[in-house]
Enzyme design. Sequence first.
Site, PDB file in Angstrom:
ATOM      1  CG  HIS A  79       0.465 -26.275  -8.702  1.00  0.00           C
ATOM      2  ND1 HIS A  79       0.797 -26.023  -7.390  1.00  0.00           N
ATOM      3  CD2 HIS A  79      -0.651 -25.199  -8.755  1.00  0.00           C
ATOM      4  CE1 HIS A  79       0.360 -25.034  -7.058  1.00  0.00           C
ATOM      5  NE2 HIS A  79      -0.640 -24.445  -7.783  1.00  0.00           N
ATOM      6  CG  ASP A 126      -5.423 -21.537 -14.216  1.00  0.00           C
ATOM      7  OD1 ASP A 126      -6.390 -21.125 -13.739  1.00  0.00           O
ATOM      8  OD2 ASP A 126      -4.476 -21.618 -13.711  1.00  0.00           O
TER       9      ASP A 126
HETATM   10  N1  COA Z   1       3.555 -28.743 -19.773  1.00  0.00           N
HETATM   11  C1  COA Z   1       4.566 -29.451 -20.004  1.00  0.00           C
HETATM   12  N2  COA Z   1       5.389 -29.687 -19.327  1.00  0.00           N
HETATM   13  C2  COA Z   1       5.259 -29.124 -18.084  1.00  0.00           C
HETATM   14  C3  COA Z   1       4.221 -28.338 -17.862  1.00  0.00           C
HETATM   15  C4  COA Z   1       3.336 -28.431 -18.770  1.00  0.00           C
HETATM   16  N3  COA Z   1       2.353 -27.544 -18.199  1.00  0.00           N
HETATM   17  N4  COA Z   1       4.498 -27.837 -16.539  1.00  0.00           N
HETATM   18  C5  COA Z   1       5.657 -28.513 -15.956  1.00  0.00           C
HETATM   19  N5  COA Z   1       6.448 -29.142 -16.905  1.00  0.00           N
HETATM   20  C6  COA Z   1       7.366 -29.863 -17.037  1.00  0.00           C
HETATM   21  C7  COA Z   1       8.586 -28.819 -17.355  1.00  0.00           C
HETATM   22  O1  COA Z   1       8.760 -28.721 -18.779  1.00  0.00           O
HETATM   23  C8  COA Z   1       9.751 -29.354 -16.754  1.00  0.00           C
HETATM   24  O2  COA Z   1      10.357 -30.401 -17.051  1.00  0.00           O
HETATM   25  P1  COA Z   1      11.904 -30.645 -17.288  1.00  0.00           P
HETATM   26  O3  COA Z   1      12.195 -30.874 -15.952  1.00  0.00           O
HETATM   27  O4  COA Z   1      12.133 -31.959 -18.294  1.00  0.00           O
HETATM   28  O5  COA Z   1      12.394 -29.519 -17.995  1.00  0.00           O
HETATM   29  C9  COA Z   1       9.249 -29.810 -15.236  1.00  0.00           C
HETATM   30  O6  COA Z   1       7.584 -30.392 -15.661  1.00  0.00           O
HETATM   31  C10 COA Z   1       9.067 -28.763 -14.280  1.00  0.00           C
HETATM   32  O7  COA Z   1       8.597 -27.714 -14.726  1.00  0.00           O
HETATM   33  P2  COA Z   1       8.692 -26.358 -14.189  1.00  0.00           P
HETATM   34  O8  COA Z   1       8.354 -25.097 -15.114  1.00  0.00           O
HETATM   35  O9  COA Z   1      10.190 -26.195 -13.761  1.00  0.00           O
HETATM   36  O10 COA Z   1       7.838 -26.206 -12.992  1.00  0.00           O
HETATM   37  P3  COA Z   1       7.484 -24.863 -12.072  1.00  0.00           P
HETATM   38  O11 COA Z   1       7.234 -25.253 -10.619  1.00  0.00           O
HETATM   39  O12 COA Z   1       8.626 -23.836 -12.314  1.00  0.00           O
HETATM   40  O13 COA Z   1       6.130 -24.336 -12.972  1.00  0.00           O
HETATM   41  C11 COA Z   1       3.870 -24.006 -13.639  1.00  0.00           C
HETATM   42  C12 COA Z   1       5.028 -24.561 -12.478  1.00  0.00           C
HETATM   43  C13 COA Z   1       2.448 -23.911 -13.055  1.00  0.00           C
HETATM   44  C14 COA Z   1       4.593 -22.493 -13.819  1.00  0.00           C
HETATM   45  C15 COA Z   1       4.203 -24.877 -14.643  1.00  0.00           C
HETATM   46  O14 COA Z   1       3.800 -26.146 -14.382  1.00  0.00           O
HETATM   47  C16 COA Z   1       3.508 -24.368 -15.949  1.00  0.00           C
HETATM   48  O15 COA Z   1       4.072 -23.545 -16.655  1.00  0.00           O
HETATM   49  N6  COA Z   1       2.206 -24.746 -16.208  1.00  0.00           N
HETATM   50  C17 COA Z   1       1.535 -24.253 -17.373  1.00  0.00           C
HETATM   51  C18 COA Z   1       0.845 -23.230 -16.826  1.00  0.00           C
HETATM   52  C19 COA Z   1      -0.206 -23.276 -15.994  1.00  0.00           C
HETATM   53  O16 COA Z   1      -1.231 -24.092 -16.057  1.00  0.00           O
HETATM   54  N7  COA Z   1      -0.460 -22.346 -15.057  1.00  0.00           N
HETATM   55  C20 COA Z   1      -1.284 -22.137 -13.907  1.00  0.00           C
HETATM   56  C21 COA Z   1      -0.578 -22.942 -12.435  1.00  0.00           C
HETATM   57  S1  COA Z   1      -2.353 -23.051 -11.353  1.00  0.00           S
END
Ligand code: COA
Length: 380
Positions: free
Chosen positions: A264, A315
Amino acid sequence: MSNATEHTAPRGLEGVAANESAICYVFGEEGRLIYRGYDINDLADHSTFEETAYLLLHGDLPTKQQLKEFTAGLKAAQKLDKVVQRIIKDAPASANPMDVLRTAVSAAVFVDPDRADNALEAERRKAIRLIGQLPTMVATFHRLRNGLKPLAPRRGLSAAANFLYMISGETPSDEAEHAFDVALILHADHELNASTFAARVIAATLADVHGAVTGAIAALAGPLHGGANAEVMKMLLEIQAPERAEGWVHQALAAKRKISGFGHRVYRAEDPRAAHLRRMSELLGQKAGQAHWFAIQRVIEDLMRKEKGLYANVDFYSASMYYVMGLPLDLYTPIFAVSRVSGWCAHVLEQHADNRLIRPRAEYVGQMDRRWVPPRKRGA
Ligand code: COA
């Protein structure tokens, strides 16, 4: 060529407070969430979706009389106008329900008696209509695509029970109704998430509620936002059995794939909504004789915590809860919208009450000082 500016804007506006709001706040470090000052746990334990929607829109919990009137307003709005019905009917059965919902909401303004009126009371009426209409839109399309006759909303039922009834044709058990009602409460608002921010940006141009909600639905559909719940279930269906979960997740992580339902932008502790959904998913899964989905999820959850330090988000367990309730995968995100429309509308009203155009700047990182040359001089 040199860049025009140094790169300083936080990517994805992380940590930026883009506006003031008195509607909802996420305490990311503590894993706490409040709607209008009320803790989400308090509302999930005691409130109803109708009452929570009123709270978001008006700022206070309703009196008995106010709730009665509000609920009557929602009920009166549930039936769809023929224009909207026709548009839903014209959608091919293969259409994505989120696309149909977005189009139906956009079209609903054609026949809204308050269209073009952005005064507070008119916007409140439009908000009530949309909260009443979205469940009927989703259910109408779902029935039609399955060759079934859409069902008229049933008067005596709560918003939660009515939605489940309009989908399946059966009045849900008390347990299913309660679980679904709590899910609606939990999804109703979440501060400046992507779809709500989109709604506010649209509203800040003084566009109307229908336009803002249409844009918000488009934003919610993405797999990084509301679309994640369906992705979670696709993953569980692929894994199939608890003993396959660890290997599956390791492989996905090794391939640098994101695991839907985890992570998140704001929470650094457990999302409080996940705890409620976890409990309900376990209970309903057991009752439905499908405890294995929950068992798979527990393995994934422990692994993600240990290996990535990531917690389940809203989710993750909503997916398996909807699945054991017999709801089709591609309705999970529309269900999110059925609830979140209450929050979107509250934010549009708040934006219009003290509006200023939202128009940030870009940090220009492109080239400078280039000169036009005729095509023949541009190389091969
Ligand atoms: N699975 C695996 N790794 C994850 C992850 C996941 N669901 N969510 C975050 N990470 C990791 C990223 O790979 C990143 O690692 P790194 O620094 O080694 O590259 C780190 O955690 C930060 O992730 P990032 O994508 O930059 O965070 P964000 O704040 O931009 O994104 C979300 C937040 C929610 C978009 C992201 O966690 C995600 O894509 N989750 C899956 C989709 C989801 O469940 N969305 C619903 C949100 S309520």
